[in-house]
Design a protein around this motif. Sequence first.
Motif, short mmCIF file in Angstrom:
data_model
loop_
_atom_site.label_atom_id
_atom_site.label_comp_id
_atom_site.label_asym_id
_atom_site.label_seq_id
_atom_site.Cartn_x
_atom_site.Cartn_y
_atom_site.Cartn_z
N TYR A 326 3.26 12.32 7.57
CA TYR A 326 3.20 11.71 6.23
C TYR A 326 3.98 10.40 6.12
N THR A 327 4.33 9.76 7.24
CA THR A 327 5.03 8.48 7.14
C THR A 327 4.14 7.41 6.51
N SER A 328 2.82 7.54 6.67
CA SER A 328 1.91 6.53 6.11
C SER A 328 1.56 6.81 4.65
N GLN A 329 1.88 8.01 4.15
CA GLN A 329 1.56 8.36 2.76
C GLN A 329 2.79 8.39 1.86
N GLU A 330 3.97 8.53 2.46
CA GLU A 330 5.20 8.64 1.67
C GLU A 330 5.65 7.27 1.17
N CYS A 331 6.07 7.21 -0.07
CA CYS A 331 6.61 5.97 -0.62
C CYS A 331 8.03 5.78 -0.10
N SER A 332 8.31 4.63 0.47
CA SER A 332 9.64 4.38 1.04
C SER A 332 10.69 4.13 -0.04
N GLN A 333 10.28 4.01 -1.31
CA GLN A 333 11.23 3.77 -2.40
C GLN A 333 11.57 5.06 -3.15
N CYS A 350 2.20 3.02 -4.56
CA CYS A 350 2.75 4.29 -5.02
C CYS A 350 2.25 4.59 -6.43
N ARG A 351 1.74 5.78 -6.65
CA ARG A 351 1.19 6.18 -7.95
C ARG A 351 2.27 6.58 -8.93
N VAL A 352 3.52 6.68 -8.48
CA VAL A 352 4.62 7.07 -9.38
C VAL A 352 5.45 5.86 -9.79
N CYS A 353 6.00 5.14 -8.79
CA CYS A 353 6.88 4.01 -9.11
C CYS A 353 6.18 2.67 -9.08
N GLY A 354 4.93 2.62 -8.58
CA GLY A 354 4.18 1.37 -8.55
C GLY A 354 4.54 0.45 -7.41
N PHE A 355 5.30 0.91 -6.43
CA PHE A 355 5.70 0.07 -5.29
C PHE A 355 4.46 -0.31 -4.48
N VAL A 356 4.33 -1.60 -4.16
CA VAL A 356 3.19 -2.12 -3.41
C VAL A 356 3.71 -2.77 -2.13
N GLU A 357 3.07 -2.42 -1.01
CA GLU A 357 3.50 -2.95 0.30
C GLU A 357 2.36 -2.79 1.28
N ALA A 359 0.65 -1.17 4.24
CA ALA A 359 0.78 0.25 4.59
C ALA A 359 1.60 0.46 5.86
N ASP A 360 1.39 -0.37 6.86
CA ASP A 360 2.12 -0.19 8.12
C ASP A 360 3.60 -0.49 7.95
N ARG A 361 3.92 -1.49 7.13
CA ARG A 361 5.34 -1.81 6.92
C ARG A 361 6.02 -0.71 6.11
N ASN A 362 5.31 -0.16 5.13
CA ASN A 362 5.88 0.96 4.38
C ASN A 362 6.16 2.14 5.30
N ALA A 363 5.23 2.43 6.22
CA ALA A 363 5.44 3.52 7.17
C ALA A 363 6.65 3.24 8.06
N SER A 364 6.81 1.98 8.48
CA SER A 364 7.95 1.65 9.34
C SER A 364 9.27 1.80 8.59
N HIS A 365 9.27 1.54 7.26
CA HIS A 365 10.48 1.78 6.46
C HIS A 365 10.83 3.27 6.46
N ASN A 366 9.81 4.11 6.31
CA ASN A 366 10.07 5.56 6.34
C ASN A 366 10.60 6.00 7.69
N ILE A 367 10.03 5.44 8.76
CA ILE A 367 10.51 5.78 10.11
C ILE A 367 11.95 5.31 10.29
N ARG A 368 12.27 4.14 9.77
CA ARG A 368 13.65 3.63 9.86
C ARG A 368 14.63 4.56 9.15
N GLN A 369 14.26 5.00 7.95
CA GLN A 369 15.14 5.89 7.18
C GLN A 369 15.30 7.24 7.87
N ARG A 370 14.20 7.78 8.40
CA ARG A 370 14.29 9.05 9.11
C ARG A 370 15.11 8.90 10.40
#
Length: 390
Positions: A326-333, A350-357, A359-370
Motif C-alpha cells: 500500500y505504499t502507492s495508495q497511502e497518503c504520505s501526509q 488524497c480523498r481526506v486531506c486533499g494532498f496532491v503529488e 504518485a511515485d514520489r508520494n510512494a517514495s515518501h512513504n518508503i522513506r518514513q517506513r
Amino acid sequence: MKLVVRVKLLPTPVQAAALEATLHACNEAATWAAQVAFEENALRPLALRKHTYAEIRVRWGLGAQAAQHAIKKTCDAYTTLKANLRAGRYGRPGTKRHARASGKPVVFRPRAAQPYDDRMLSWQHEQQTVSIWTTAGRLKGVAFTGQAGQLEVLAGHRRGESDLVFQGGKWFLIATCEIAEAALNSHPAGFLGVDLGIVNIAATSDGERHCGRQINRKRESDRKLRSKLQKKNTKSGRRRAKKYAGREARRNKDINHKISKRIVAEAERTGRGIALETLTGIRERARLRKPQRVTIHSWPFAQLGAFIAYKAKRAGAPVVYVDPAYTSQECSQCHHTPRGNRPAQAVFVCRVCGFVEHADRNASHNIRQRGWMVWVCGAQSTAPELTLIA
C-alpha cells in the motif's frame, strides 16, 4: 566485502585454440566425474577424488590443480542441485520435472567456466598480461583489458580464484576481490526513499525520477522484436533472438549501474541512508493487467536493488528494507489508504486531506518514513556478498 571484476582477454588465434581445448578437456572430465559421483553416491570432494583423480590425470592430461578443480566443480554442482531441489525450484517430489532433475547425472557444457587458482594463473598488472595453464602448456603474455577502475581494484584487492569464461565469442577472466568496507554511518540524517515501478524504474523522495521516455520506448521496441522473432520459430530467428537478448541485458545492466550510482551518491552526499522496498515474491503478489505484467517482468529490479546495496556498503550508507504493501495508495501526509487515492497511474490525490503529488514520489515518501521507523527499531540491511562489476 567481496566484489567480482570481469576483464576481457585478448588472446591470439593460437592462444584462443589452446584455451578452448582446455575448457573442453576440463568439462569432459567434470562430466565423467559427475557420472561416477552419481553412480557411486560420492558427492564430496574427498570421496570423489578417490574414484576419479588418477583417471582424470591420465585420460584427459590435466595437471594436478586442474584435476582437483574439475572434481570440486562437480561436487559444487551437485550441492547446488540439492539446494534447488529442496527449495522446490524443480517442482514437488514425484513430479516429472523433479524426477528428471534428480534422476540423472549432472552434465557440463563444453565451454562451461573453469576455475583457476594462483598456481595455474598469474597476473602481470603493469604489462596487463596473464600467464595461464592450458593442456597445451603454459601460455605467457596473454593480454587483457578492462576499465581503469576495474583494473585498479583488480591490482589492489584480488584474492582467491579466478574463472575462465567463454561468452559471446569472447574470452573473460572473472576475479574475486576483497575490499575493505567503509565505516557505516550509524547516525544518518534521514533516509532517501526509493520507489521501484513500471513507468519510472526508480523514483526518489527528493523528486528525482529515473527512466525517461527514450528508455520506455526502447523497452517496448525490444518487447515487440522478441515477440516477432519468437513467432518466426526458425533457426535464424532463434539466433537473432539470443543475440538481441544479450544486448538488451547488457543495456539494462548499464542503466541499473547508473541509477544505483546516482542514488548512492546522493545519499552519501547528504549523510542519509537508503530505504528500499522488499521485492521478494513481487511477481506472485502483484495483480496487474497483461501489458503491465510484461513490463514489470522485463526489467531486472532485483539486480538494481543488489547494485544499490553493494554500492551503499562501499560508501558506508545504511540500507533498510520496508514492506511495500500500500505504499502507492497511502497518503504520505495523513496516511489515509483507500484505493481511490490513485485516480490515474501518475496522479495521487488524497480523498481526506486533499494532498496532491506525483504518485511515485508520494510512494517514495512513504518508503522513506517506513525506512526511518525500521532503522529506529534496530533493523539493518545486509548487502550481497558477491556482485559483478561490469
